[in-house]
Enzyme design. Structure first.
Site, mmCIF file in Angstrom:
data_model
loop_
_atom_site.group_PDB
_atom_site.id
_atom_site.type_symbol
_atom_site.label_atom_id
_atom_site.label_comp_id
_atom_site.label_asym_id
_atom_site.label_seq_id
_atom_site.Cartn_x
_atom_site.Cartn_y
_atom_site.Cartn_z
ATOM 1 N N TYR A 47 1.208 -1.951 0.221
ATOM 2 C CA TYR A 47 -0.202 0.155 0.203
ATOM 3 C C TYR A 47 0.845 1.483 -0.293
ATOM 4 O O TYR A 47 0.033 2.295 -0.397
ATOM 5 C CB TYR A 47 -0.838 -0.105 1.205
ATOM 6 N N HIS A 105 0.074 -11.655 2.056
ATOM 7 C CA HIS A 105 -1.029 -10.963 0.904
ATOM 8 C C HIS A 105 -1.630 -11.928 -0.047
ATOM 9 O O HIS A 105 -2.806 -11.720 0.780
ATOM 10 C CB HIS A 105 -0.338 -9.559 0.568
HETATM 11 N N1 LIG Z 1 -5.902 -8.802 1.553
HETATM 12 C C1 LIG Z 1 -6.792 -8.061 0.738
HETATM 13 O O1 LIG Z 1 -6.222 -8.392 -0.818
HETATM 14 C C2 LIG Z 1 -7.412 -6.329 -0.155
HETATM 15 C C3 LIG Z 1 -8.147 -6.456 -0.535
HETATM 16 C C4 LIG Z 1 -8.961 -5.652 -0.889
HETATM 17 C C5 LIG Z 1 -8.822 -4.594 0.531
HETATM 18 N N2 LIG Z 1 -7.780 -4.777 1.933
HETATM 19 C C6 LIG Z 1 -8.613 -3.698 2.769
HETATM 20 O O2 LIG Z 1 -9.808 -3.929 2.815
HETATM 21 C C7 LIG Z 1 -10.039 -2.759 3.288
HETATM 22 C C8 LIG Z 1 -11.440 -2.406 2.914
HETATM 23 O O3 LIG Z 1 -11.426 -2.573 1.352
HETATM 24 P P1 LIG Z 1 -11.880 -1.567 0.035
HETATM 25 O O4 LIG Z 1 -11.027 -0.213 0.297
HETATM 26 O O5 LIG Z 1 -11.626 -2.295 -1.069
HETATM 27 O O6 LIG Z 1 -14.301 -1.348 0.604
HETATM 28 P P2 LIG Z 1 -14.872 -0.749 1.235
HETATM 29 O O7 LIG Z 1 -14.294 -0.258 2.474
HETATM 30 O O8 LIG Z 1 -15.727 -2.032 0.809
HETATM 31 O O9 LIG Z 1 -14.893 0.311 1.005
HETATM 32 C C9 LIG Z 1 -14.477 1.819 0.889
HETATM 33 C C10 LIG Z 1 -14.865 2.379 0.138
HETATM 34 O O10 LIG Z 1 -17.211 2.897 0.537
HETATM 35 C C11 LIG Z 1 -16.470 4.622 0.538
HETATM 36 N N3 LIG Z 1 -17.268 4.305 2.007
HETATM 37 C C12 LIG Z 1 -16.876 3.892 3.127
HETATM 38 N N4 LIG Z 1 -17.802 4.001 4.640
HETATM 39 C C13 LIG Z 1 -19.153 4.640 3.746
HETATM 40 C C14 LIG Z 1 -20.111 5.001 4.608
HETATM 41 N N5 LIG Z 1 -20.115 4.879 6.123
HETATM 42 N N6 LIG Z 1 -20.912 5.483 3.352
HETATM 43 C C15 LIG Z 1 -20.490 5.304 2.344
HETATM 44 N N7 LIG Z 1 -19.223 5.257 1.611
HETATM 45 C C16 LIG Z 1 -18.194 5.237 2.273
HETATM 46 C C17 LIG Z 1 -14.980 5.400 1.036
HETATM 47 O O11 LIG Z 1 -15.441 5.801 0.109
HETATM 48 P P3 LIG Z 1 -14.994 7.438 1.024
HETATM 49 O O12 LIG Z 1 -13.491 6.906 1.332
HETATM 50 O O13 LIG Z 1 -15.172 8.519 0.800
HETATM 51 O O14 LIG Z 1 -15.403 7.153 2.549
HETATM 52 C C18 LIG Z 1 -14.480 3.817 -0.079
HETATM 53 O O15 LIG Z 1 -15.444 4.330 -1.891
HETATM 54 C C19 LIG Z 1 -8.921 -2.115 2.273
HETATM 55 O O16 LIG Z 1 -8.136 -0.842 2.661
HETATM 56 C C20 LIG Z 1 -7.156 -2.466 2.748
HETATM 57 O O17 LIG Z 1 -7.364 -2.884 4.150
HETATM 58 C C21 LIG Z 1 -7.611 -6.308 1.626
#
Ligand SMILES: NC(=O)c1ccc[n+]([C@@H]2O[C@H](COP(=O)([O-])OP(=O)(O)OC[C@H]3O[C@@H](n4cnc5c(N)ncnc54)[C@H](OP(=O)(O)O)[C@@H]3O)[C@@H](O)[C@H]2O)c1
Length: 272
Positions: A47, A105
């Site tokens: 990241y 990962h």
């Molecule tokens: N291990 C892996 O391979 C892997 C892969 C993907 C992700 N991850 C981890 O999982 C975390 C989360 O996953 P993600 O970032 O893919 O997706 P997510 O958390 O499902 O969604 C993030 C999105 O939702 C929006 N959001 C968050 N809270 C909100 C709310 N209360 N109301 C409206 N919109 C909202 C955010 O926008 P705003 O910023 O505008 O709020 C962003 O666009 C990552 O940051 C990472 O740490 C791990």
């Protein structure tokens, strides 16, 4: 904050995802989240924000032992020597004496299961991390890994209402392990779902709160939503007192679909 007990780990059930948070924003969001009450931060070497996450963390008066920090080693660094170097770099960038959890990962077809296991165990034996786990491991691979005798705490996988992970969740539950749900809000896609909006309206809550409550209600599930906005961070955290009914759960359980997976890079393993 709700906690999940796995092995002797007490893990805050709601964490802050930090993928795509970089530079000053990463530091500020981490600081703001910690000030609001978040006590679990999810980052990864890939990241490119560990230094900023670390400065956010070290810029508060919160004790290190009161925050759970997970980082991950990228799939090109899974051989034991490279793995340890990667973890050492994460420790340096985060400015921490230890990590709470180190995850592989993604699995790599180029590294044997035995070597991956040895890498995890070595990081723990060197006291670089308290606990270890994996991410993006299909069930057959988690089973094989565990047979080698490594005590993993979690498998971090994509999990939200559109992707069924019940088999993985129950397998982990039966062994006292947690499923960490990444992309728990389906990267924002759940916000416009009419069935989720109906439940949200019913409860006077938001779609994001409904989905996060549904995940945490499952008992051995940790969720790590990412947000860069103060109002969203607060909203996602404020789910402790809300209650979903059995009917709400049934509706949410019924939203899974075969094409629900979002994260599927070309190096992904064969999924279950
Ligand atoms: N291990 C892996 O391979 C892997 C892969 C993907 C992700 N991850 C981890 O999982 C975390 C989360 O996953 P993600 O970032 O893919 O997706 P997510 O958390 O499902 O969604 C993030 C999105 O939702 C929006 N959001 C968050 N809270 C909100 C709310 N209360 N109301 C409206 N919109 C909202 C955010 O926008 P705003 O910023 O505008 O709020 C962003 O666009 C990552 O940051 C990472 O740490 C791990």
């Amino acid at each position: 904050m709700e906690y999940i007990q796995v092995q002797h780990a007490q893990i805050p059930a709601l964490g802050l995802g930090t993928y795509q948070l970089i530079g000053r924003e990463a530091r500020e969001v981490v600081q703001r989240a910690l000030a609001m009450g978040y006590r679990h931060i999810d980052t990864a070497s890939i990241y490119e924000n560990e230094a900023e996450v670390g400065s956010g963390l070290n810029g508060t008066s919160i004790e290190r032992e009161d925050v759970w920090i997970t980082t991950k080693v990228w799939h090109t660094n899974l051989k034991k020597k490279n793995f340890l170097l990667s973890v050492e770099e994460s420790l340096r960038k985060l400015g921490c004496g230890y990590l709470d959890m180190v995850l592989i990962h993604w699995p790599s077809p180029e590294v044997s299961m035995e070597e991956m296991v040895n890498s995890l165990i070595a990081a723990q034996e060197k006291d670089y991390t308290r606990f270890v786990g994996v991410s993006n491991f299909p069930l057959s691979m988690v089973e094989e890994l565990v047979e080698y005798g490594v005590n993993i705490v979690t498998n971090q996988v994509e999990y939200h209402p559109y992707l069924d992970q019940s088999e993985m969740r129950e397998w982990l539950r039966a062994r006292g392990m947690a499923l960490t749900a990444y992309s728990p809000l389906a990267q924002g896609k759940i916000m416009k779902d009419s069935k989720i909006l109906d439940i949200a309206e019913d409860l006077g809550k938001t779609p994001s709160q409904v989905v996060l409550r549904w995940l945490l209600d499952q008992g051995n599930v940790i969720a790590i939503p990412k947000s860069s906005r103060g109002d969203h961070l607060r909203e996602n955290l404020q789910i402790a007192t809300m209650r979903l009914t059995k009917e709400h759960h049934k509706i949410l359980d019924g939203l899974a679909r075969p094409d629900g997976r979002i994260v599927n890079p070309d190096f992904a393993p064969q999924w279950d």
